[in-house]
Design a protein around this motif. Structure first.
Motif, PDB file in Angstrom:
ATOM      1  N   GLY A 126       0.484  -5.168  -5.642  1.00 12.51           N
ATOM      2  CA  GLY A 126       1.415  -3.539  -4.852  1.00 12.51           C
ATOM      3  C   GLY A 126       2.246  -4.321  -3.876  1.00 12.51           C
ATOM      4  O   GLY A 126       2.666  -5.039  -3.245  1.00 12.51           O
ATOM      5  N   ALA A 127       2.654  -2.938  -3.194  1.00 17.38           N
ATOM      6  CA  ALA A 127       4.002  -3.423  -2.310  1.00 17.38           C
ATOM      7  C   ALA A 127       3.554  -3.561  -1.170  1.00 17.38           C
ATOM      8  O   ALA A 127       2.368  -3.675  -0.617  1.00 17.38           O
ATOM      9  CB  ALA A 127       4.892  -2.230  -2.101  1.00 17.38           C
ATOM     10  N   PRO A 128       4.078  -4.697  -0.441  1.00 17.58           N
ATOM     11  CA  PRO A 128       3.607  -4.977   1.273  1.00 17.58           C
ATOM     12  C   PRO A 128       3.533  -3.623   1.835  1.00 17.58           C
ATOM     13  O   PRO A 128       4.022  -2.760   1.982  1.00 17.58           O
ATOM     14  CB  PRO A 128       4.321  -5.912   2.046  1.00 17.58           C
ATOM     15  N   ARG A 129       2.431  -3.405   3.433  1.00 13.08           N
ATOM     16  CA  ARG A 129       2.765  -2.672   3.908  1.00 13.08           C
ATOM     17  C   ARG A 129       3.766  -2.619   4.721  1.00 13.08           C
ATOM     18  O   ARG A 129       4.093  -4.343   5.101  1.00 13.08           O
ATOM     19  CB  ARG A 129       1.063  -2.802   5.092  1.00 13.08           C
ATOM     20  N   TYR A 173       1.265 -10.305   2.800  1.00 13.91           N
ATOM     21  CA  TYR A 173       1.182 -10.534   1.642  1.00 13.91           C
ATOM     22  C   TYR A 173       2.091 -11.655   0.650  1.00 13.91           C
ATOM     23  O   TYR A 173       2.645 -12.624   1.041  1.00 13.91           O
ATOM     24  CB  TYR A 173       2.910  -9.334   1.484  1.00 13.91           C
ATOM     25  N   LYS A 174       1.822 -10.901  -0.709  1.00 12.23           N
ATOM     26  CA  LYS A 174       2.762 -12.025  -1.822  1.00 12.23           C
ATOM     27  C   LYS A 174       3.704 -10.853  -2.100  1.00 12.23           C
ATOM     28  O   LYS A 174       3.740  -9.850  -2.468  1.00 12.23           O
ATOM     29  CB  LYS A 174       1.774 -12.582  -2.946  1.00 12.23           C
ATOM     30  N   ALA A 175       4.921 -12.363  -2.858  1.00 13.45           N
ATOM     31  CA  ALA A 175       6.161 -11.951  -3.515  1.00 13.45           C
ATOM     32  C   ALA A 175       6.237 -13.338  -4.425  1.00 13.45           C
ATOM     33  O   ALA A 175       6.395 -14.425  -3.976  1.00 13.45           O
ATOM     34  CB  ALA A 175       7.583 -11.752  -2.147  1.00 13.45           C
ATOM     35  N   CYS A 176       7.186 -12.297  -5.521  1.00 10.29           N
ATOM     36  CA  CYS A 176       7.821 -12.832  -6.271  1.00 10.29           C
ATOM     37  C   CYS A 176       8.984 -13.235  -6.460  1.00 10.29           C
ATOM     38  O   CYS A 176       9.712 -11.732  -5.730  1.00 10.29           O
ATOM     39  CB  CYS A 176       7.020 -12.099  -7.845  1.00 10.29           C
ATOM     40  N   ALA A 177       9.623 -14.156  -7.097  1.00 18.05           N
ATOM     41  CA  ALA A 177      10.980 -14.129  -6.574  1.00 18.05           C
ATOM     42  C   ALA A 177      11.748 -14.998  -7.701  1.00 18.05           C
ATOM     43  O   ALA A 177      10.556 -16.286  -8.503  1.00 18.05           O
ATOM     44  CB  ALA A 177      11.249 -15.805  -5.499  1.00 18.05           C
ATOM     45  N   LYS A 178      12.370 -14.230  -8.904  1.00 17.53           N
ATOM     46  CA  LYS A 178      12.699 -14.599 -10.125  1.00 17.53           C
ATOM     47  C   LYS A 178      14.892 -14.789 -10.098  1.00 17.53           C
ATOM     48  O   LYS A 178      15.186 -13.710  -9.300  1.00 17.53           O
ATOM     49  CB  LYS A 178      12.232 -12.888 -10.784  1.00 17.53           C
ATOM     50  N   THR A 218       9.938  -9.125  -6.089  1.00 19.76           N
ATOM     51  CA  THR A 218       9.233  -8.394  -6.591  1.00 19.76           C
ATOM     52  C   THR A 218       7.815  -8.290  -6.189  1.00 19.76           C
ATOM     53  O   THR A 218       7.460 -10.093  -5.658  1.00 19.76           O
ATOM     54  CB  THR A 218       9.129  -7.699  -8.276  1.00 19.76           C
ATOM     55  N   ALA A 219       7.197  -7.679  -5.517  1.00 15.78           N
ATOM     56  CA  ALA A 219       5.489  -6.871  -5.217  1.00 15.78           C
ATOM     57  C   ALA A 219       5.073  -8.083  -6.029  1.00 15.78           C
ATOM     58  O   ALA A 219       5.374  -8.035  -6.882  1.00 15.78           O
ATOM     59  CB  ALA A 219       5.067  -5.792  -4.584  1.00 15.78           C
ATOM     60  N   ASN A 257       9.961  -3.463  -0.701  1.00 10.27           N
ATOM     61  CA  ASN A 257       9.180  -1.706  -1.264  1.00 10.27           C
ATOM     62  C   ASN A 257      11.121  -0.951  -1.383  1.00 10.27           C
ATOM     63  O   ASN A 257      10.472   0.076  -1.653  1.00 10.27           O
ATOM     64  CB  ASN A 257       8.645  -1.214   0.303  1.00 10.27           C
ATOM     65  N   TYR A 258      11.893  -1.683  -1.090  1.00 10.15           N
ATOM     66  CA  TYR A 258      13.143  -0.466  -1.371  1.00 10.15           C
ATOM     67  C   TYR A 258      13.809  -1.225  -2.814  1.00 10.15           C
ATOM     68  O   TYR A 258      14.793  -2.030  -2.327  1.00 10.15           O
ATOM     69  CB  TYR A 258      13.887  -0.800  -0.563  1.00 10.15           C
TER      70      TYR A 258
END
Length: 186
Positions: free
Chosen positions: A156-159, A174-179, A150-151, A3-4
């Motif tokens: 979108g961004a998690p709660r 929630y789901k996130a992407c790691a690059k 990133t979300a 989120n930040y």
């Protein structure tokens, strides 16, 4: 951190400026990464893992803050309330790692134990605090040294709120992407 992204970017920059990409982080890097330390502490403040701490029982008649505590009374410290007290923290629900940075020196500044105790305090504080802090630091720095998070686009961004089951605070799924961060040659 999803989120930040601006805070995540500043964390990554500090890590790369101090450690680079060539070596893994060490505990001896802690003093050289004040912003990372501040972010870790702010995460533990704003999302207290154990909001009510572990219950304790008074062994003798005593008092806390002028309140009488009879022997055998079950005592539970509300760490969430402590970490969100407007008398201790400006805008306590705002994620602000700057709370833990000394404005003059730019260095990490631990908060006094009466206003910040993610591992509880006193004789019955978490016995694994030192190990946990070391592991959290090494994992945090290693992750942000190597990855950008990133979300997930479809979500979108998690709660930022969560739910508490018995004594532990949990995030909503929630789901996130790691690059993988691109390693820049000098």
């Amino acid at each position: 951190m999803l989120n930040y992204p601006e805070i995540q970017g500043r964390v990554a920059k500090e890590i790369v400026d101090v450690i680079g990409y060539e070596r893994t982080p060490r505990l001896s890097d802690r003093g050289s990464l004040p912003y990372c330390e501040a972010v870790i502490n702010e995460v533990m403040r704003i999302q207290t893992v154990a909001p009510l701490a572990i219950p304790h029982q008074a062994c003798v008649d005593s008092s806390i803050g002028g309140y009488r505590i009879p022997k055998d009374t079950l005592v539970m410290v509300n760490l969430w309330a402590l970490h969100n007290d407007v008398k201790e923290w400006d805008n306590p629900r705002e994620f602000n790692p700057g709370r833990f940075i000394d404005t003059e020196s730019g260095q990490f500044e631990p908060r006094p134990s009466q206003s910040y105790m993610p591992f509880s305090a006193g004789r019955r504080m978490c016995i694994g605090e030192s190990l946990a802090k070391a592991q959290i630091f090494l994992l945090f720095v290693s992750l942000f040294q190597n990855f950008e998070f990133t979300a997930a686009p479809e979500q979108g961004a998690p709660r930022l709120d969560g739910f508490c089951s018995i004594f532990v605070n949990h995030p909503f799924p929630y789901k996130a992407c790691a690059k993988k961060r691109l390693i820049r040659s000098v």
